[in-house]
Design an enzyme around this catalytic site. Structure first.
Site, PDB file in Angstrom:
ATOM      1  N   GLY A 489       0.793  -1.214   0.000  1.00  0.00           N
ATOM      2  CA  GLY A 489       0.000   0.000   0.000  1.00  0.00           C
ATOM      3  C   GLY A 489       0.826   1.264   0.000  1.00  0.00           C
ATOM      4  N   GLY A 491       3.887   1.511  -1.572  1.00  0.00           N
ATOM      5  CA  GLY A 491       4.762   1.601  -2.737  1.00  0.00           C
ATOM      6  C   GLY A 491       5.410   0.279  -3.066  1.00  0.00           C
ATOM      7  N   VAL A 493       8.839  -2.254  -3.743  1.00  0.00           N
ATOM      8  CA  VAL A 493      10.146  -2.517  -3.143  1.00  0.00           C
ATOM      9  C   VAL A 493      11.029  -3.200  -4.174  1.00  0.00           C
ATOM     10  CG1 VAL A 493      11.377  -3.592  -1.227  1.00  0.00           C
ATOM     11  CG2 VAL A 493       9.019  -2.820  -0.907  1.00  0.00           C
ATOM     12  N   ASP A 603      -0.232  -1.493   9.569  1.00  0.00           N
ATOM     13  CA  ASP A 603      -0.277  -2.397   8.414  1.00  0.00           C
ATOM     14  C   ASP A 603       0.402  -3.731   8.752  1.00  0.00           C
ATOM     15  OD1 ASP A 603      -1.104  -3.065   5.887  1.00  0.00           O
ATOM     16  OD2 ASP A 603       0.607  -2.181   4.862  1.00  0.00           O
TER      17      ASP A 603
END
Length: 790
Positions: A489, A491, A493, A603
């Protein structure tokens, strides 16, 4: 006739393994050794530094027993270990002939010695053992070795011994800085004749004649993995920490892997940085760094900061004042007497110590309690961290000097003048280059607002700020963001490799709206967190519109890849799952309860729980909620964050205040997934077409724990007591009402078996339409009240 010949040959073999009185080992000949029959262990001299040798029992290059201990048994290359004809074993310094250590066994009828395959060196009278290294340990416990109240492990100033209440690590035989009564026990132990044992599979257990079952003190993370020629041993290191190591012959001589650590935060070990030493973590090192409190002190040994500090001017007869250390505390482990505890504000705390001639230092907790500790001992052990609210004070002669940033001493005046001149010249040159470069860039292209954003120096924000990278650097080191590791959520990696060959994970953040300085300050806050179960933030990029974070790379990826993959891939055994569950809980507890400001993760999910090469749980993306506007974060979580809907606490949807209990709910969902290997929102014929969490509670009510467990687990490897404990904790964490959920500190205690776990009430969804929610919980309120209040 054949049987007689076999017996004679066996006798010859036994004699061949024995060592006769009169035998000698020399430090000058390290190839010379006394070996065990299977050659796994050897007794010989080992060199640990320049002209420093120890006579030691060695496994795969690792010393597991040292004659005379460490550092008492240190000798030079002229030393010898002699097995004398009178049965005494002596370590002598060859240059002087002085006695360094001896077994004290002369005149006891000893006829031979042998090194057994267990690693035990035995002096014998015939076949009867008179003296053994197992009965005279130095710093290590091996599998099969009993450790009782008569034994003690030592390394430097640190010792490990048994108490009737469990075990204890001590500094200087006076300060107890670590105790444990066992992971699998509730309440206090009161043992009559306690003893410790180390099993080959990596379980460190406490025994007592009155206990029907052993109390597990520790279990290493590779427990259950059968690896040939692997030795697991418990060792007290000279840094004051006790660890379980695994050493495999196949991994190379001298190699060993830490699989359990007693004190997870090394700075919590009393005296780690010596007298008046201050233990800190900086942005460049994972390991702690030692320094002196200020320029009022000099290091005792400039080459070894761990040896502590001394005042430049002793306080007797001088005008004293209190040196202030922000975000610092002086370690206190012993029960304080009433005269050492005060209730005073932060201004009164140093004044009280200054007026008391016996007081050396004081600490004001500054946490709202008003507690002020007075330190009267001459030995002060300090710990400084940006996460602490406390302020500490040390009595020094006036004037109180500034606190140097990890510097240990000042040079002479001539050297200082030279340094100042070099700095001034360098700054002037840099300024000229900067101005010329700016003008050249300005003329070459039309300047844009983003390119004019200010870049702040390290001094503009708190210590602990990670390395700053340019966007081009990260582009190059990720090969143009080519290898994607995952997407969440916040971005994507990507994998990268820094110029020093270190593998990293680079996260490109989306939707970060802060200005550059605010972003850098928030990153500084996140980077000040240091915990075994958090992924380390190495650096960041804040350039124009680009916001990136650089983390250490985790070899084994994320937890979801092990839980929800096909059966032909690696399956996490129960020991690893329990370790991951406990490690994750400890990491979240640190964020919630041990940081200066409570950090909400917002998260928690298997994708954000990474596993290192030893399957240790490392929480990633912690603190990213601090980088986002809270209202925006709510919107993103409910609308666009993929793969996290099943982990969101009900208060997100109800638009209620978000507290740390939201993370507890998410953790409970993850905990159930760790046990079952199924997604918490899964609906299938196997769950009677019900949501898995609801179906699992029904099976729990029926007593069908095996039905909830992952079918890929090997039943014989599962600790059913632990499994029941984990399942109960998961149901407590996913209670709909936040007030019913335990804190993460309580969760850790329940998982470890320290706190009792009452039967959890059902999720509200189980009884919707059949009875009011309040009536369902009425019978549970006494248990809930006791849980929520802690």
């Amino acid at each position: 006739m054949f049987l007689l010949l076999f017996i004679l040959l066996s006798a010859v073999s036994v004699v061949a393994d024995d060592i006769s009185p009169g035998s000698t080992l020399y430090a000058s000949n390290p190839e010379q050794s006394w070996n065990s029959p299977n050659n796994s262990f050897s007794l010989s001299f080992i060199q640990e530094s320049e002209n420093t040798y120890f006579a030691a029992i060695i496994y795969n290059g690792n010393p597991i027993w040292k004659a005379g201990g460490d550092p008492g048994g240190a000798v030079d290359s002229s030393a010898a270990l002699r097995f004398l004809p009178d049965g005494n074993l002596q370590l002598v310094a060859g240059s002087t002939g002085s006695l360094v250590w001896q077994s004290g066994t002369s005149g006891l009828g000893i006829t031979s010695a042998s090194l057994e395959d267990s690693g035990n060196f035995v002096l014998k009278n015939g076949s009867f053992p008179i003296w053994t290294t197992f009965d005279n340990p130095t710093d290590t416990i091996l599998p099969g070795q009993n450790f009782t109240v008569d034994h003690v492990l030592r390394c430097g100033l640190y010792s490990f011994r048994l108490l009737r209440s469990g075990v204890a690590l001590q500094w200087n035989d006076s300060i107890v800085y670590y105790t444990s009564s066992g992971i699998n026990t509730t309440g206090s132990l009161n043992l009559t004749s306690p003893s410790l044992g180390m099993q080959p599979v990596g379980i460190f257990s406490l025994y007592d004649p009155l206990l029907l079952t052993p109390v597990i003190m520790a279990r290493d993370i590779d427990y259950g993995e059968v690896i040939d020629n692997t030795l697991r041993f418990v060792k007290l290191d000279c840094d004051g920490n006790m660890r379980i190591y695994s050493s495999a012959m196949s991994s190379g001589r001298g190699s060993k892997v830490v699989t359990w650590t007693a004190v997870s935060d090394q700075c919590q070990v009393f005296g780690y940085c010596g007298r008046f030493g201050v233990c800190r973590y900086d942005e460049f090192n994972v390991n702690p760094t030692c320094s002196c409190p200020s320029e009022n002190f000099d290091p005792i040994d400039p080459r070894d900061a761990r040896k502590g500090c001394k005042r430049k001017v002793e306080i007797q007869g001088c005008q004293t004042t209190m040196l202030s250390l922000n975000n610092a505390l002086f370690l206190t482990f012993q029960p304080e007497i009433s005269s050492d505890l005060f209730t005073a504000n932060i201004r009164a705390c140093p004044s009280l110590c200054l007026a008391d001639t016996s007081c050396v230092a004081s600490t004001s907790l500054a946490d709202g309690t008003g507690v002020c500790y007075m330190k009267r001992s001459a030995f002060i052990s300090g710990y400084q961290s940006p996460t602490f609210t406390s302020t500490s004070y040390v009595k020094v002669c006036e004037p109180a000097m500034p606190n140097p940033p990890f510097s240990s001493s000042r040079s002479d005046k001539k050297s200082e003048a030279l340094k100042i001149a070099v700095v001034v010249l360098g700054c002037s040159l840099a300024l000229v280059i900067l101005v010329v470069g700016f003008l050249w860039l300005y003329r070459r292209s039309k300047p844009k607002y983003e390119s004019l954003l200010p870049h702040y120096s390290v001094s503009d924000y708190a210590s602990g700020v990670p390395v700053q990278f340019s966007y081009k650097e990260l582009q190059r080191e990720t090969k143009g963001f080519k290898e994607k590791l995952g997407e969440g959520g916040f971005g994507c990696v990507y994998k990268g490799t820094l110029s020093n060959k270190m593998a990293v994970a680079v996260k490109q953040l989306e939707g970060i709206g802060q200005g550059e300085k605010q972003f850098r300050m928030e990153v500084a806050t996140i980077s000040s967190t240091h915990h075994l179960n958090l992924v380390r933030l190495i650096g960041f990029c804040s350039e124009g519109r680009h916001r990136l974070l650089v983390y250490e790379f985790m070899k084994n990826g994320s937890l979801d890849s092990f839980l929800f993959t096909s059966k032909d891939k690696n399956v996490l055994n129960w020991a690893h799952r329990y370790s991951i569950a406990l490690g994750t809980a400890r990491g979240i507890m640190y964020l919630h309860e041990e940081c200066r400001d409570c950090i909400l993760h917002c998260d928690i999910k298997p994708e954000n729980i990474l596993l290192d090469e030893n399957y240790n749980a490392r929480i990633s993306d912690f603190g990213l909620a601090k980088l986002l506007n809270l209202n925006d974060h709510k919107h993103r979580s409910l609308i666009t964050v993929r793969g996290t809907r099943g982990y969101l606490a009900p208060e997100w949807a109800a638009n209620l205040p978000i507290t740390s209990k939201a993370d507890v709910y998410s953790y409970g969902m993850v905990l159930l997934e760790i046990v079952s290997g199924k997604r918490n929102f899964e609906v299938s014929p196997a769950t009677n077409h019900k949501k898995f969490t609801l179906w699992a509670y029904e099976e729990f009510e029926k007593g069908n724990i095996e039905g909830v467990l992952d079918k890929q687990l090997i039943e014989s490897d599962i600790d059913m007591v632990q499994a029941m404990r984990v399942i109960k904790v998961s149901f407590w964490c996913i209670q709909e009402r936040p007030s019913f959920r335990p804190t993460m500190g309580k969760v850790v205690q329940m998982l470890e078996g320290i706190a009792d776990i009452h039967k959890p009430p059902p999720p509200v969804a189980l009884v919707e339409g059949s009875a009011p929610a309040s009536s369902v919980y009425s019978s549970q309120m006494s248990a809930i009240s006791s849980l929520a209040s802690e």
